[in-house]
Design an enzyme around this catalytic site. Structure first.
Site, mmCIF file in Angstrom:
data_model
loop_
_atom_site.group_PDB
_atom_site.id
_atom_site.type_symbol
_atom_site.label_atom_id
_atom_site.label_comp_id
_atom_site.label_asym_id
_atom_site.label_seq_id
_atom_site.Cartn_x
_atom_site.Cartn_y
_atom_site.Cartn_z
ATOM 1 N N CYS A 68 0.804 -1.234 0.000
ATOM 2 C CA CYS A 68 0.000 0.000 0.000
ATOM 3 C C CYS A 68 0.838 1.287 0.000
ATOM 4 C CB CYS A 68 -0.983 0.026 1.160
ATOM 5 S SG CYS A 68 -1.395 -1.558 1.857
ATOM 6 N N ARG A 123 6.581 -11.187 5.422
ATOM 7 C CA ARG A 123 5.952 -11.073 6.733
ATOM 8 C C ARG A 123 6.526 -12.125 7.668
ATOM 9 N NH1 ARG A 123 -0.351 -10.151 4.891
ATOM 10 N NH2 ARG A 123 0.091 -8.283 3.649
ATOM 11 N N GLN A 151 1.623 -10.758 -3.657
ATOM 12 C CA GLN A 151 0.192 -10.471 -3.673
ATOM 13 C C GLN A 151 -0.217 -9.984 -5.061
ATOM 14 O OE1 GLN A 151 0.262 -7.515 -0.411
ATOM 15 N NE2 GLN A 151 -1.296 -8.801 0.535
ATOM 16 N N LYS A 200 -15.242 -4.342 4.657
ATOM 17 C CA LYS A 200 -14.710 -5.109 3.525
ATOM 18 C C LYS A 200 -15.667 -6.197 3.080
ATOM 19 C CE LYS A 200 -12.400 -8.421 6.513
ATOM 20 N NZ LYS A 200 -11.296 -9.317 6.729
#
Ligand SMILES: [Zn+2]
Ligand SMILES: [Zn+2]
Length: 651
Positions: free
Chosen positions: A344, A373, A391, A479
């Site tokens: 992001c 991560r 991703q 979401k």
């Protein structure tokens, strides 16, 4: 006579003497119900709550609404499983009287009980324990509830030298009286409820033993958990065991190795994926499809660095709320840098690189962005939970009036993914905030109302059934999640379309509106596959390694019946390659049967068998991976059929 009033689920009422048990009420209703009953649910007559589960032999003391639960009720099955856990502990104590008892709850599909014991339980031990459980079950021993004053309860366990149980009673017993259940000689500190006796526990199987720290805390003693599957009927248990076998057969970790698709190398570190040539090829095909679709659907493709200044992650807030999932910082020229856990901020910097006008919006930035991560080693799992992954990420920056169209386009894209990759079933969830605690969230109530309405309207407009999950949203926005259902009925979390009320403000994002003033754009994160690694893992399991022909690393294996026909076999292979197909010639000096078997094991969609007849007629004998022998076909005809199948991506 002192009576109470019982209201049954169908609204019927009964006057019964105070102290009547649920079992007695069941017997009055029908002998069949009395036989089927496992447990009861009661609620005070004067309130609308769900009520609580109680033992069938618990006396009813006031006016209640009463339901008698049979094995059809999922809550009753959990009670049965809990009673089975007690039965397991009772059996273990008979065979291994010195074990120390931990906890034993019901779980999905079964139960476990945990024990402290120096020697590990062996498979032979499990067999003996299971046999003992069957013995005790057959004796139909009652499960009886007892109340003891707390000090007496602690004393009981102290004398018995059950330290973990002492600890539990000390911590958990709030009432002056402590609830216990006995099954024959076995006694357990337990709130219950339980089924009346052990005789109904028939369909179970001890599955495995796994280590677990006491209370799940590292540093505590290591318990041995005996896990079991447990159902009401043998048929249900058999069905479950069959599904487990099927899942094992499809396990992407095993297939990944057998089909030489990917590996995880101890030398490189856990949770890091090596894509081998065949897996790499499937990935290329997946990514090609995705990139083409992204461009067709008005996204821009971007690339951002894997490592960026730590300060950027302070601005984004990741160092506050995401630090424990991040790799440590790296120092370069006295500045700290951070391996990116998310894409992001990178996309935000591209958005911010110049002043945006309303005319440019929506801006849709997409990246196959690799992130790192720190997942704890205990949760790593093949391709599904990893430490480095790519991703299929995108961020949409738009004006409020554009949001519904954008959400709709995201959902449409998600459906295109499912259709293309061969999934028919799905579940959609809409996660909203907990409106009672606005202080826990970024964004105003107005933001939340508008965004949730946009998500909801889209789903309604597309006639997509969905489940609303109140209080399940992340702090920064509501979401939509799409879970797809695979070939054997398992759900997989996949697509997320997520509002963000947090980052636009933190980074001061703006656009110049039609009114000439500066406004803050709405921001949406969305990923369709989640990650390439995870989606590849799901695809391997969904197809059990037999990829559809458009995705298969090798589409056709050419098999000459003997060396005599190797020239023709070479020509066939050459023609396939020239036509753009992935073909391979098996020219090993092996028997045809062996070559067919190997091609089957490699799950290659088509085998083309060529010998004298075929060479003469210019044909190939076609064999399909799952459909078997399809007979001889002119090569040109096979090629045009294959082209059609690949282009239409039939699965
Ligand atoms: Zn219990
Ligand atoms: Zn994002």
């Amino acid at each position: 006579m002192d009576t109470i009033q019982i209201t049954l689920p169908d609204g019927a009422r009964r006057e019964v003497p105070r102290g009547t048990t649920a079992a007695e009420v069941a017997a009055q209703i029908s002998p069949r119900l009395a036989k089927e009953a496992l447990v009861a649910r009661v609620a005070p007559s004067n309130n609308g709550g769900d009520g609580e589960l109680i033992d069938l032999r618990c006396p009813l003391e006031s006016d209640v609404r009463l339901s008698i639960l049979t094995p059809k009720d999922p809550d009753a099955i959990q009670v049965l499983r809990h009673s089975a856990a007690h039965l397991l502990a009772a059996a273990v104590l008979e065979l291994f009287p010195d074990v120390k008892l931990g906890v034993g709850p019901p779980i999905e599909h079964g139960f476990f009980y945990e024990f402290l014991r120096e020697q590990p339980f062996t498979p032979e031990d499990l067999e003996r324990i299971e046999k003992k459980m069957r013995e005790l079950a057959a004796q139909d021993i009652p499960n009886e509830r007892k109340l003891l004053p707390k000090p007496e309860a602690v004393e009981l366990y102290r004398k018995w030298n059950q330290g973990f149980k002492c600890e539990l009673v000390e911590e958990k017993a709030v009432e002056p009286m402590v609830s216990f259940y006995t099954t024959g000689k076995f006694i357990d500190f337990c709130r219950g409820p339980h089924i009346p006796s052990t005789g109904r526990i028939r369909a179970f199987k001890l599955m495995n033993v796994a280590g677990a720290y006491w209370k799940g805390q590292e540093g505590n003693p290591q318990m041995q958990r005996i896990y079991a599957a447990c159902f009401y009927t043998q048929a249900e248990l058999d069905d479950y065991l069959r599904r487990l076998e099927e899942a094992k057969r499809r396990d992407h970790r095993r297939l990944g190795q057998e089909l030489d698709l990917f590996s995880i190398q101890e030398d490189a570190g856990p949770g890091l994926i090596f894509w081998h040539p065949k897996g790499g090829l499937v990935r290329k095909l997946m990514e090609d499809w995705l990139r083409d679709e992204l461009l067709r659907r008005g996204y821009d493709l971007v690339y951002t660095p894997h490592i960026m200044r730590l300060d950027l992650w302070k601005t984004s807030g990741h160092t506050d709320f995401y630090r424990e999932n991040m790799f440590g910082a790296v120092e370069v020229e006295k500045a700290d840098y951070q391996l990116k856990p998310m894409n992001c901020p990178g996309h935000i910097l591209i958005y911010k690189s110049r002043l945006r006008s309303y005319r440019e919006l929506p801006v849709r930035l997409a990246e196959l962005g690799t992130v790192y991560r720190y997942e704890r080693s205990g949760v790593l799992h093949g391709l599904l939970r990893v430490r480095g992954f790519t991703q299929d990420d995108a961020h949409i920056f738009c004006m409020p009036e554009q949001i519904e169209a954008e959400i709709e386009a995201c959902i449409d894209f998600a459906f295109a993914v499912m259709k293309t990759f061969g999934f028919g079933d799905y579940v959609v969830e809409l996660s909203d905030w907990d409106a009672k605690h606005p202080e826990n969230y970024a964004g105003s109530p107005e933001d939340w109302r508008r965004a949730t309405a946009a998500l909801e309207n889209t789903l309604k407009h597309l006639s997509v059934p969905y489940k609303r999950m109140e209080g399940e949203a992340a702090f920064y926005g509501p979401k939509i999640d799409v879970k797809l259902i695979d070939a054997i009925g398992r759900p997989w979390q996949l697509t997320t379309v997520q509002f963000d009320f947090n980052l636009p403000g933190r980074f001061g994002l703006e656009y110049v509106g039609e009114d000439g003033n500066r406004h803050q754009p709405l921001m949406v994160h969305r990923a369709l596959w989640g990650s390439v690694e995870r989606f590849f893992g799901i695809l391997i399991e969904h197809y059990a390694g037999a990829f559809p022909v458009w995705l298969a690393p090798v589409q056709a294996e050419v098999l000459p019946v003997s060396e005599k026909f190797s020239e023709y076999a070479k020509k066939v292979t050459g023609d396939l390659k020239a036509a753009g197909f992935r073909a391979h010639l098996d020219d090993r000096n092996e028997k045809l049967q062996a070559k067919i078997r190997d091609a089957q094991l490699q799950k290659i969609p088509y085998m083309l068998i060529v010998g004298g007849k075929e060479a003469e007629a210019g044909t190939v004998s076609v064999r399909h991976q799952s459909k078997g022998d399809l007979g001889p076909r002119p090569l040109a005809e096979f090629l045009s059929d294959l082209r059609q199948q690949v282009d239409s991506r039939v699965s």
